[in-house]
Design an enzyme around this catalytic site. Sequence first.
Site, PDB file in Angstrom:
ATOM      1  N   GLU A 115      10.926 -10.000 -18.980  1.00 21.69           N
ATOM      2  CA  GLU A 115      10.441  -9.119 -20.054  1.00 21.69           C
ATOM      3  C   GLU A 115      11.535  -8.822 -21.061  1.00 21.69           C
ATOM      4  OE1 GLU A 115       8.850  -5.662 -18.103  1.00 21.69           O
ATOM      5  OE2 GLU A 115       7.553  -6.880 -16.854  1.00 21.69           O
ATOM      6  N   LEU A 125       0.849  -1.200   0.000  1.00 20.10           N
ATOM      7  CA  LEU A 125       0.000   0.000   0.000  1.00 20.10           C
ATOM      8  C   LEU A 125       0.886   1.252   0.000  1.00 20.10           C
ATOM      9  CD1 LEU A 125      -3.144   0.329   0.004  1.00 20.10           C
ATOM     10  CD2 LEU A 125      -2.924   0.977   2.411  1.00 20.10           C
ATOM     11  N   GLY A 126       1.683   1.384  -1.053  1.00 28.82           N
ATOM     12  CA  GLY A 126       2.488   2.587  -1.243  1.00 28.82           C
ATOM     13  C   GLY A 126       1.673   3.613  -2.015  1.00 28.82           C
ATOM     14  N   ARG A 127       2.379   4.489  -2.699  1.00 30.98           N
ATOM     15  CA  ARG A 127       1.674   5.554  -3.431  1.00 30.98           C
ATOM     16  C   ARG A 127       0.687   4.965  -4.435  1.00 30.98           C
ATOM     17  NH1 ARG A 127       7.051   7.135  -3.365  1.00 30.98           N
ATOM     18  NH2 ARG A 127       7.514   9.226  -2.589  1.00 30.98           N
ATOM     19  N   ARG A 166       6.188  -5.860 -10.464  1.00 26.23           N
ATOM     20  CA  ARG A 166       7.324  -6.517 -11.114  1.00 26.23           C
ATOM     21  C   ARG A 166       7.004  -7.998 -11.223  1.00 26.23           C
ATOM     22  NH1 ARG A 166       8.492  -2.339 -12.611  1.00 26.23           N
ATOM     23  NH2 ARG A 166      10.387  -1.107 -12.364  1.00 26.23           N
ATOM     24  N   HIS A 169       3.768  -4.430 -20.299  1.00 27.61           N
ATOM     25  CA  HIS A 169       4.311  -3.449 -19.335  1.00 27.61           C
ATOM     26  C   HIS A 169       3.998  -2.003 -19.767  1.00 27.61           C
ATOM     27  CE1 HIS A 169       7.647  -2.790 -16.125  1.00 27.61           C
ATOM     28  NE2 HIS A 169       6.761  -1.799 -16.107  1.00 27.61           N
ATOM     29  N   VAL A 170       2.724  -1.684 -19.729  1.00 26.70           N
ATOM     30  CA  VAL A 170       2.281  -0.366 -20.210  1.00 26.70           C
ATOM     31  C   VAL A 170       1.719   0.523 -19.090  1.00 26.70           C
ATOM     32  CG1 VAL A 170       1.836  -1.126 -22.580  1.00 26.70           C
ATOM     33  CG2 VAL A 170       0.012  -1.346 -20.868  1.00 26.70           C
ATOM     34  N   GLY A 171       1.916   0.125 -17.832  1.00 26.16           N
ATOM     35  CA  GLY A 171       1.313   0.863 -16.715  1.00 26.16           C
ATOM     36  C   GLY A 171       1.497   2.365 -16.794  1.00 26.16           C
TER      37      GLY A 171
HETATM   38  C1  8YV Z   1       9.050   1.891 -16.379  1.00 27.53           C
HETATM   39  C2  8YV Z   1       8.053   1.073 -14.379  1.00 27.53           C
HETATM   40  O1  8YV Z   1       9.569   3.094 -16.071  1.00 27.53           O
HETATM   41  O2  8YV Z   1       8.193   3.053 -13.128  1.00 27.53           O
HETATM   42  C3  8YV Z   1       8.390   1.848 -13.170  1.00 27.53           C
HETATM   43  O3  8YV Z   1       8.846   1.238 -12.194  1.00 27.53           O
HETATM   44  O4  8YV Z   1       8.030  -0.095 -14.360  1.00 27.53           O
HETATM   45  C4  8YV Z   1       7.754   1.753 -15.650  1.00 27.53           C
HETATM   46  O5  8YV Z   1       7.120   2.956 -15.467  1.00 27.53           O
HETATM   47  C5  8YV Z   1       8.897   1.743 -17.827  1.00 27.53           C
HETATM   48  O6  8YV Z   1       8.888   0.386 -18.084  1.00 27.53           O
HETATM   49  C6  8YV Z   1      10.010   2.397 -18.595  1.00 27.53           C
HETATM   50  O7  8YV Z   1      11.209   1.733 -18.421  1.00 27.53           O
END
Ligand code: 8YV
Length: 318
Positions: free
Chosen positions: A254, A145-147, A225, A272-274
């Site tokens: 990845e 429960l971080g940011r 991750r 990995h598009v967050g």
């Molecule tokens: C990466 C991310 O920055 O912020 C993180 O920890 O996993 C992503 O926002 C993105 O994969 C660019 O490397």
Amino acid sequence: MLKPMLASVPDALASGFTLHRLDAAPDRDAFLAEVGPRIRGLAVNAQAVVDGALMDRLPRLEIVANFGVGYDTIDAGEAGRRGIVVTNTPDVLTDEVADLAIGLLLATVRRIPQADRYLRAGHWPQKPFPLTASLRGRRVGILGLGRIGRAIARRLEGFGVAIAYHGRRPQADVAYQYHPTLIGLAEAVHVLIVVAPGGPGTDGLVGVEVLAALGPEGILVNVARGSVVDEAALIAALEAGTIHGAGLDVFAAEPHVPERLSALDHVVLLPHVGSGTHDTRAAMGRLVVDNLTAWFSGRGPLTPVAETPWAGPVRAGA
Ligand code: 8YV
């Protein structure tokens, strides 16, 4: 720069700095031997490894500015011991990643990508898309429960679901139910959202037992991750149907995703598009540059990580 990054970063760095690009060097060793002793700052993206061996080759290194909030491929403890500051890009991506986590959760529960594929394949005229699971009445657990975890929880409040969490300690300023163990949380919820940082402390945290505790109605969402989840155990659980489904934005190796995972229909897989929007990546890039600029103009780092806290004062000779 160690690896290719968003173009706005090298563009901005080129004006105020002498930029050396390892990613453009034909011979990594020769490049490090030649320019390594002169390097005072690194701009790195989230997947670049910065370990003691690299630091040995950069004896004048003062700062590592990471493009990303997660910095598990940087040995920040070692950096701290050497007096090197590490910075990351918190806050500027929080809402973006939280939005994506909610989208991934809904996509997984309601099978939105599968429904889209069904329509495009022309199956609708034959029969309606099969009914799906529901978010209604579910309890959602957040690991970390971080940011970003908090931003996800705030959004979930609007969905009328019960929210619980597990982390190293209970947080006094939230009303969500705290579980002192991850197993306890997994037993208590139907959805587990992983938002804990990667690294040795969380490696394989979501393993066989946690997945079993989540149970056959359980859905796992991971926007943190890949390393936090035992991927082999997850695939086995999905194949055996001992959990209901998974929504994954991150993977163990990845950009490679195991074929056994891609072969499953009850998972939603994202590359990995967050944080991957124009606005947010631009803001992350600006923060990388701003950290380097602030440091080399003697103002200290803007967003140092916990392992390399900065108390000032402005360092001599800056
Ligand atoms: C990466 C991310 O920055 O912020 C993180 O920890 O996993 C992503 O926002 C993105 O994969 C660019 O490397």
